[in-house]
Write a protein that holds these residues in place. Structure first.
Motif, PDB file in Angstrom:
ATOM      1  N   TRP A  29       0.840  -1.205   0.000  1.00  0.00           N
ATOM      2  CA  TRP A  29       0.000   0.000   0.000  1.00  0.00           C
ATOM      3  C   TRP A  29       0.874   1.253   0.000  1.00  0.00           C
ATOM      4  N   SER A  33       0.846   3.511  -3.571  1.00  0.00           N
ATOM      5  CA  SER A  33       0.070   4.756  -3.402  1.00  0.00           C
ATOM      6  C   SER A  33       0.936   6.007  -3.503  1.00  0.00           C
ATOM      7  N   LEU A 128      -0.497   7.395   4.307  1.00  0.00           N
ATOM      8  CA  LEU A 128      -1.500   6.696   3.501  1.00  0.00           C
ATOM      9  C   LEU A 128      -2.810   7.483   3.472  1.00  0.00           C
ATOM     10  N   LEU A 132      -4.689   8.927   0.176  1.00  0.00           N
ATOM     11  CA  LEU A 132      -6.117   8.706  -0.093  1.00  0.00           C
ATOM     12  C   LEU A 132      -6.851  10.020  -0.329  1.00  0.00           C
ATOM     13  N   ILE A 136      -6.745   9.794  -4.202  1.00  0.00           N
ATOM     14  CA  ILE A 136      -7.700   8.734  -4.544  1.00  0.00           C
ATOM     15  C   ILE A 136      -9.146   9.204  -4.393  1.00  0.00           C
ATOM     16  N   TRP A 202      -9.457  -2.256  -0.907  1.00  0.00           N
ATOM     17  CA  TRP A 202      -8.427  -1.235  -0.692  1.00  0.00           C
ATOM     18  C   TRP A 202      -7.117  -1.606  -1.397  1.00  0.00           C
ATOM     19  N   PHE A 206      -5.761   1.362  -3.849  1.00  0.00           N
ATOM     20  CA  PHE A 206      -4.474   2.043  -3.727  1.00  0.00           C
ATOM     21  C   PHE A 206      -3.678   1.962  -5.031  1.00  0.00           C
TER      22      PHE A 206
END
Length: 287
Positions: A29, A33, A128, A132, A136, A202, A206
């Motif tokens: 992740w 990402s 993270l 996001l 994202i 998820w 990612f």
């Protein structure tokens, strides 16, 4: 996979779609990402944020929600050792200080808490969360929630195209999409679908971005179309949307994950982008 960057390829995508083993999930992740690269570029940023004076309103809002975050998870109980509540509080306060346009919004506590469960690391969870929110699901957690509203409109258009009978039912009974899918989007399916499925969603999100959320939503709606169409009034439709997230479809995470890539059919990013632009323009003209 020590590099903070990963070469994008069909092989990597297939590997991720099959589900990342738990012991590698945090590492992958972080890498796919871009969170790892950001953390390496700003090595003391998180610590500096924790040392800064936080806005008392921000602190109060977060304190109120901390006890409501995963009340059934033993790691978040005050009696736990270590208790993840303290780490979650730090991440959310640091993020509110880091990005004042977002600050703090309900729903972020669940997302950050989930990241913490996976990474078991405050700083990684912070980066993270940043990946996001910035890349994202941008503008999901801003005061206007324009990104969230836009994506709900996009889903409405996709349903009209892919499952027209359900779209007609919603229109006939004046059910706004936000009433039935807002929590799906804002919590990114946490506490909506089983844990194993959320982790797999998820994994893909990612790497592939937020179009995965549309694939999940469309699969749930299309697969349960016959059941949804049995509803003949407003409350019954709302009830059906609760039921479809806990039926037999979501009992096997491998089958479910295969279906999200087949059941909705083709869903090119170019189409999503165009629908987002159109929906945003419509909302701007109405405001």
């Amino acid at each position: 996979m020590q590099s903070s960057r990963v070469k994008r390829s069909l092989r990597v995508k297939r590997y991720i779609r099959k589900g990342i083993p738990n012991e590698y999930r945090s590492l992958i992740w972080m890498t796919v990402s871009g969170a790892q690269a950001q953390m390496e570029k700003n090595p003391v940023h998180y610590k500096k944020l924790l040392d800064m004076e936080a806005d008392p309103k921000l602190v109060d809002a977060i304190r109120t929600d901390i006890n409501r975050t995963f009340p059934d998870n033993v790691q978040f109980r005050r009696t736990a050792n270590p208790c993840l509540q303290h780490a979650l509080f730090n991440i959310l306060v640091a993020y509110g200080t880091h990005d004042k346009t977002v600050s703090y919004c309900q729903g972020m506590n669940f997302v950050a808490g989930y990241l913490l469960i996976v990474t078991k690391d405050e700083e990684k969870s912070f980066w993270l969360l940043d990946a996001l929110i910035q890349k994202i699901v941008p503008e999901f957690y801003t005061p206007t929630m324009i990104g969230l509203k836009t994506d709900q409109e996009v889903l409405a258009k996709l349903v009209k195209w892919k499952v027209p009978a359900v779209a007609e039912l919603m229109e006939k009974h004046n059910v706004m999409w936000t009433l039935v899918v807002a929590r799906w989007f804002i919590c990114l399916f946490i506490d909506i679908l089983p844990v194993e499925i959320v982790l797999r969603i998820w994994d893909c999100m990612f790497y592939e971005g937020s179009k995965i959320t549309f694939r999940v939503a469309l699969t749930l709606i299309k697969h349960h179309q016959a059941s949804i169409l049995e509803a003949n009034n407003f409350p019954a439709i709302c009830e059906k949307f609760k039921e479809i997230t806990c039926g037999t479809l979501v009992q096997d995470c491998h089958i479910f994950m295969q279906k999200i890539f087949t059941e909705p059919g083709r869903l090119p990013l170019a189409t999503i982008t165009k629908l987002r632009e159109g929906s945003r323009a419509e909302m701007d003209s109405q405001s």
